[in-house]
Design an enzyme around this catalytic site. Structure first.
Site, PDB file in Angstrom:
ATOM      1  N   SER A 273      21.550  10.528  46.193  1.00  0.00           N
ATOM      2  CA  SER A 273      21.590  11.238  47.486  1.00  0.00           C
ATOM      3  C   SER A 273      22.541  10.628  48.509  1.00  0.00           C
ATOM      4  CB  SER A 273      20.195  11.281  48.095  1.00  0.00           C
ATOM      5  OG  SER A 273      19.521  12.411  47.625  1.00  0.00           O
TER       6      SER A 273
ATOM      7  N   LYS B  54      25.527  12.617  49.313  1.00  0.00           N
ATOM      8  CA  LYS B  54      25.422  13.851  50.114  1.00  0.00           C
ATOM      9  C   LYS B  54      26.047  13.700  51.500  1.00  0.00           C
ATOM     10  CE  LYS B  54      21.044  15.126  47.851  1.00  0.00           C
ATOM     11  NZ  LYS B  54      19.583  15.135  48.038  1.00  0.00           N
TER      12      LYS B  54
ATOM     13  N   TYR C 251      27.487  19.298  42.000  1.00  0.00           N
ATOM     14  CA  TYR C 251      26.397  18.498  42.579  1.00  0.00           C
ATOM     15  C   TYR C 251      25.991  17.337  41.655  1.00  0.00           C
ATOM     16  CZ  TYR C 251      21.700  17.315  44.222  1.00  0.00           C
ATOM     17  OH  TYR C 251      20.591  16.628  44.650  1.00  0.00           O
TER      18      TYR C 251
ATOM     19  N   TYR D 223      14.693  10.189  53.742  1.00  0.00           N
ATOM     20  CA  TYR D 223      13.658  11.138  53.317  1.00  0.00           C
ATOM     21  C   TYR D 223      12.611  11.317  54.417  1.00  0.00           C
ATOM     22  CZ  TYR D 223      15.834   9.958  48.823  1.00  0.00           C
ATOM     23  OH  TYR D 223      16.724   9.739  47.817  1.00  0.00           O
TER      24      TYR D 223
ATOM     25  N   VAL E  24      17.825   7.928  45.062  1.00  0.00           N
ATOM     26  CA  VAL E  24      16.726   7.609  44.145  1.00  0.00           C
ATOM     27  C   VAL E  24      17.061   6.531  43.116  1.00  0.00           C
ATOM     28  CG1 VAL E  24      15.357   9.737  44.288  1.00  0.00           C
ATOM     29  CG2 VAL E  24      17.253   9.597  42.688  1.00  0.00           C
TER      30      VAL E  24
END
Ligand code: GLU
Length: 318
Positions: free
Chosen positions: A74, A77, A202, A254, A272
């Site tokens: 992540s 991103k 992705y 998160y 993660v």
């Protein structure tokens, strides 16, 4: 005694204290769990913890297992958001994703149906990042992924950055939830074109392999508003960096982003695989790896270490 009461310069104090803070934080690892929903990630060492800190002159130091290679997941991103903003501008991007935290888990699709107009709440949850992947410019999925990779290489000043193919395949083969989310996004008009091609972009950017040094260097560029302070090279428009850093504060950790803002008070993004990218704006870029995760999905020892560092160095921005 915190740094404020200590009679030495900040950098020297940090360098001197960090190994011992890191070893204290490492004790947390046993209470965490390595991510296993992407099977390949479960091979990571539970007890590992490493950190790399770099300043504006290129001075750096490391502690712990900072040489460990891991996938960005992540964390990537933040940078695909920046590339999408550079490719399309703010209006196009925020037509497809919102600007608000969800309070749900990173892979939830609950609000896509519940809250109209059915666009992902923000670009850092999976649904939002998948929508962002569809906005990367390029004639084919391979060209889009190549543009992402080249952008990441530029920001990390590392031409050898590449994918971890095993993690890429492992995620592509097990991504039923992300896949269903992407098809849902197509049905409600957020995604156009071939869903599998968007997902391929992705999965590729999530599987870019880095070390703490790469994260630290990328963070340094954000810490200096898009201009690398070491070379003076301007890489990202300042107004887009401001958007990315704001999302890092509100949604970067998160469902623990609020707690992290209170306990650490720095823009950060976790993944993660156990990585955390963070910065002290105007000062340092920081990369951390600690694959053991807490129940919210953040590196358990990495968060503990950042809490110690921020408290001891009085780094909170708030
Ligand atoms: N590739 C991962 C996924 O889509 C990224 C998740 C994360 O790091 O939060 O599930």
């Amino acid at each position: 005694m915190t740094f404020a009461h200590h009679n030495s310069n900040e950098w020297d104090y940090l360098k001197q204290q960090l190994p011992q803070w890191l070893e204290q934080s490492r004790e947390q690892c046993g209470s965490g769990k390595v991510a296993s929903y992407i099977p390949e990630l479960s091979k990571a060492p539970l007890e590992a913890l490493g950190i790399h800190v770099i300043d504006s002159k290129g001075n750096l130091f490391t502690a712990g297992n900072s040489e460990l290679a891991f996938t960005m997941q992540s964390i990537s991103k933040v940078f695909t958001l920046l590339l999408a903003l550079m490719d399309n501008g703010k209006d196009v991007v925020f037509d497809k994703v919102g600007m608000e935290p969800t309070g749900d888990s990173f892979n939830s699709m609950l609000k896509l149906e519940l809250v109209q107009p059915g666009i992902p709440f923000n670009p850092l949850i999976n649904a939002g990042a998948i929508a962002i992947s569809s906005l990367i410019a390029g004639g084919s999925p391979a060209e889009k992924s190549e543009r992402v990779l080249q952008f990441f290489r530029k920001l990390s000043f590392n031409d050898t950055l590449t994918y971890d193919q095993s993690v890429y395949r492992s995620e592509a083969d097990s991504a039923d939830l992300n896949r269903s989310m992407a098809y849902f996004l197509k049905d409600n008009g957020v995604l156009k074109g071939n869903v599998e091609e968007v997902l391929d972009v992705y999965f590729h950017h999530c599987s870019i392999q880095v070390t703490c040094a790469d994260l630290g260097r990328m963070a340094l560029v954000l810490a200096f508003d898009g201009t690398d302070p070491i070379t003076g090279i301007h890489l990202i428009p300042r107004q887009y960096v401001q958007i990315a850093k704001t999302f890092m504060v509100t949604c970067g950790m998160y469902n623990a982003s609020g707690e992290f803002a209170i306990e650490v008070g720095l823009p950060a993004k976790s993944g993660v695989a156990g990585g955390i990218l963070t910065m002290v704006p105007g000062k340092y870029g920081i990369g951390i790896i600690g694959p053991a995760l807490n129940p919210k999905g953040n590196s358990i020892a990495g968060v503990h270490l950042l809490e110690t560092m921020s408290r001891e160095m009085d780094w909170s921005l708030f």
